[in-house]
Enzyme design. Sequence first.
Site, PDB file in Angstrom:
ATOM      1  N   LEU A  84      -0.544   7.798 -23.946  1.00  0.00           N
ATOM      2  CA  LEU A  84       0.207   9.003 -23.617  1.00  0.00           C
ATOM      3  C   LEU A  84      -0.724  10.186 -23.398  1.00  0.00           C
ATOM      4  CD1 LEU A  84       3.157  10.149 -23.483  1.00  0.00           C
ATOM      5  CD2 LEU A  84       2.892  10.701 -25.900  1.00  0.00           C
ATOM      6  N   CYS A  85      -0.432  10.968 -22.363  1.00  0.00           N
ATOM      7  CA  CYS A  85      -1.186  12.188 -22.094  1.00  0.00           C
ATOM      8  C   CYS A  85      -0.275  13.376 -22.373  1.00  0.00           C
ATOM      9  CB  CYS A  85      -1.664  12.207 -20.642  1.00  0.00           C
ATOM     10  SG  CYS A  85      -2.602  13.684 -20.202  1.00  0.00           S
TER      11      CYS A  85
END
Length: 215
Positions: A84-85
């Site tokens: 996840l960013c």
Amino acid sequence: MVSRFLIAEYRHLIENPSENFKISVNENNITEWDVILRGPPDTLYEGGLFKAKVAFPPEYPYAPPKLTFTSEMWHPNIYPDGRLCISILHGDNAEEQGMTWSPAQKIDTILLSVISLLNEPNPDSPANVDAAKSYRKYVYKEDLESYPMEVKKTVKKSLDECSPEDIEYFKNAASNVPPIPSDAYEDECEEMEDDTYILTYDDDEEEEDEEMDDE
């Protein structure tokens, strides 16, 4: 120390279950959690039950956990491998950590942030370039079919991978689910170093307080 914090957070979440996510803990390692996130209502992700793993480092809560989706996802800010960013979980160096991560953050705040991100991608900082391009075309009405179609595929697949018990859990909880605020990841009050908070009052409330004092 990490175990003490996690036990307290886990106990709080079990005593206050959420309609938006479900958690379980690895019986042999409390620093590894399995979560299921409910796709936010009235969005392309509605109906999806997306699985992810949360890993807490030894430095937690002074360093952020890592969240990785195990369900297949189609989203500009989620890497194809599920990583996840999102700024709230950045903490690779001291400067970045100071800007984005705070020990006052709790796991429920993190999970609500991730759910909010599903419907509010940031295509300018893509983790999945193809998804970001498709999302831009969808937003600018150049292609209104491709992005929703790919998202709906992940919604269906997520349900196929969920147990009947998990589906029933969210079905029962969905009868009266409040909307998730778009700014769920933002602090609702000012954090202080000792983890206490300064509550803010609306103008109307201040006026009422002044009137009471005059009386």
